[in-house]
Scaffold this active site. Structure first.
Site, PDB file in Angstrom:
ATOM      1  N   GLY A 150       5.197  -5.846  -7.977  1.00 29.80           N
ATOM      2  CA  GLY A 150       4.513  -7.034  -8.494  1.00 29.80           C
ATOM      3  C   GLY A 150       3.059  -6.736  -8.816  1.00 29.80           C
ATOM      4  N   GLY A 183      13.744   6.129 -23.792  1.00 30.71           N
ATOM      5  CA  GLY A 183      13.254   5.000 -24.574  1.00 30.71           C
ATOM      6  C   GLY A 183      13.771   3.683 -24.030  1.00 30.71           C
ATOM      7  N   GLY A 222      14.493   5.399 -18.994  1.00 30.70           N
ATOM      8  CA  GLY A 222      13.598   6.484 -18.592  1.00 30.70           C
ATOM      9  C   GLY A 222      12.851   7.114 -19.747  1.00 30.70           C
ATOM     10  N   LYS A 278      -0.482  10.579 -15.009  1.00 31.21           N
ATOM     11  CA  LYS A 278      -1.469  10.547 -13.917  1.00 31.21           C
ATOM     12  C   LYS A 278      -0.768  10.299 -12.593  1.00 31.21           C
ATOM     13  CE  LYS A 278      -5.774   8.694 -15.790  1.00 31.21           C
ATOM     14  NZ  LYS A 278      -6.593   7.489 -15.715  1.00 31.21           N
ATOM     15  N   VAL A 295       0.881  -1.173   0.000  1.00 37.98           N
ATOM     16  CA  VAL A 295       0.000   0.000   0.000  1.00 37.98           C
ATOM     17  C   VAL A 295       0.916   1.220   0.000  1.00 37.98           C
ATOM     18  CG1 VAL A 295      -1.710   1.314   1.306  1.00 37.98           C
ATOM     19  CG2 VAL A 295      -1.942  -1.168   1.085  1.00 37.98           C
ATOM     20  N   ALA A 350       5.632   3.718 -10.944  1.00 39.67           N
ATOM     21  CA  ALA A 350       5.027   2.578 -11.649  1.00 39.67           C
ATOM     22  C   ALA A 350       5.122   2.672 -13.172  1.00 39.67           C
ATOM     23  CB  ALA A 350       3.577   2.349 -11.233  1.00 39.67           C
ATOM     24  N   ALA A 351       5.895   3.621 -13.696  1.00 33.28           N
ATOM     25  CA  ALA A 351       6.065   3.691 -15.156  1.00 33.28           C
ATOM     26  C   ALA A 351       6.730   2.402 -15.660  1.00 33.28           C
ATOM     27  CB  ALA A 351       6.909   4.897 -15.533  1.00 33.28           C
ATOM     28  N   GLY A 352       7.787   1.983 -14.951  1.00 37.17           N
ATOM     29  CA  GLY A 352       8.489   0.756 -15.347  1.00 37.17           C
ATOM     30  C   GLY A 352       7.603  -0.474 -15.177  1.00 37.17           C
ATOM     31  N   ASP A 353       6.811  -0.493 -14.115  1.00 33.27           N
ATOM     32  CA  ASP A 353       5.905  -1.639 -13.884  1.00 33.27           C
ATOM     33  C   ASP A 353       4.848  -1.717 -14.984  1.00 33.27           C
ATOM     34  OD1 ASP A 353       7.303  -2.014 -11.511  1.00 33.27           O
ATOM     35  OD2 ASP A 353       5.886  -0.812 -10.344  1.00 33.27           O
TER      36      ASP A 353
END
Ligand code: RIB
Length: 306
Positions: A42, A226, A223, A287, A13, A250-253
């Site tokens: 995850g 690209g 990042g 977002k 959380v 969470a961009a990478g996730d």
């Protein structure tokens, strides 16, 4: 064809505090606002895969507390199969404190809690979810011996394995030998290979080093610039879409989950799947929040037409 994706990983959380700028050591500053939302590398990857249409299952562990219930409910709302999530009374559900500044940069402090107690036993209990997948994905927010067992089960059943070595950590060499595709960012890649990412040559050298360590397929995310891929079929650097980022959490996730929903198990469509994943993460950074920012397949397709 719908991909079946099983994630072995963390559930946290996230408490995000928006601040004007990062505090200096010893300094106290006021937050502009504070929000709680579902996260964890995850869980974010699972939701990204599910929102992009993959039949997704989760293997992990939460504490016997309100946060654990909230995490399971969140994943269920996204139609993720949560029967592989164990509820453990020993430690609390994982959590993260995220500082987000005005430039969209973040600093994250993670309390592993129940994630760190995930063991081979829970993985064995979820054998079916692992054996029936097209892809099994793991990160470094849960113990490596649990991941190793999951990847062994995957390989015994012809399932492709994807390792996201985040956050950067020393790696068990046996795990690399069972990994079909590794997806580090440039820092994680350098910490595993010792090769600093500066240009295409350094990326190709990293690919050669990973191949030596037992992983034949590589994507390095760089990042906002690209991502570079290198597989048996070839290599390329695919530039990212230019957008204004408000929160990169969470961009990478999102990239990894979205990629796994589109990638063919033989990886022959890697450039197309990578481009889809980049579109998904370019939407996520626009977002606030981890899980709340992850787009659906329809949103990714609509953005691709603009
Ligand atoms: O990758 C982003 C995630 O890292 C956050 O959701 C936080 O929980 C940490 O695990």
């Amino acid at each position: 064809m719908t991909n079946r994706v099983t994630i072995v990983g963390s559930l946290n959380v996230d408490t995000t505090m928006r601040i004007k700028r990062m505090p200096l050591p010893g300094e106290t500053i006021s937050a502009l606002d504070k929000t709680n939302a579902a996260g964890g590398k995850g869980a974010n990857q699972a939701v990204a895969a599910a929102r992009s249409g993959a039949a997704t299952a989760f293997v992990g562990q939460v504490g016997d507390d309100a946060n654990g219930k909230m995490m399971i409910k969140s994943l269920n709302e996204d139609k993720v199969d949560t029967t592989g999530i164990n509820v453990d009374g020993k430690a609390g559900t994982g959590s993260a404190a995220i500082l987000l500044d005005d430039d969209g940069q973040n600093s994250i402090l993670v309390y592993g809690g129940a994630n760190q107690e995930l063991s081979v036993k829970e993985v064995e209990a979820a054998k079916e979810q692992i054996a029936n997948a097209d892809f099994v994905i793991a990160q470094f927010e849960t113990p490596q011996d649990a991941t190793l067992r999951a990847f062994q089960i995957a390989k015994e059943n012809g399932v492709k394995t994807i390792l996201n070595p985040a956050p950067a950590h020393e790696i068990n060499p046996e795990l690399l030998k069972l990994t079909d595709l590794i997806i580090p960012n440039e820092t994680e890649s350098a910490s595993l290979t010792g090769i600093i990412i500066t240009d295409e040559t350094s990326m190709l050298m990293s690919a050669a080093k990973f191949a030596q360590m037992g992983v034949r397929n590589l994507i390095i995310t760089v990042g906002a610039k690209g991502a570079f891929y290198c597989t048996q079929d070839g290599y390329n650097f695919v530039p990212a879409f230019k957008v204004k980022a408000v929160d990169t959490t969470a961009a990478g996730d999102t990239f990894i989950g979205a990629l796994s929903s589109q990638l063919k198990p033989d990886m022959s469509n890697i450039e197309k799947a990578l481009s889809y994943a980049q579109r998904a993460s370019s939407l996520a950074v626009q977002k606030l929040g981890a899980m709340p920012s992850i787009p659906t397949h329809d949103e990714v397709i609509a953005a691709s037409k603009n």
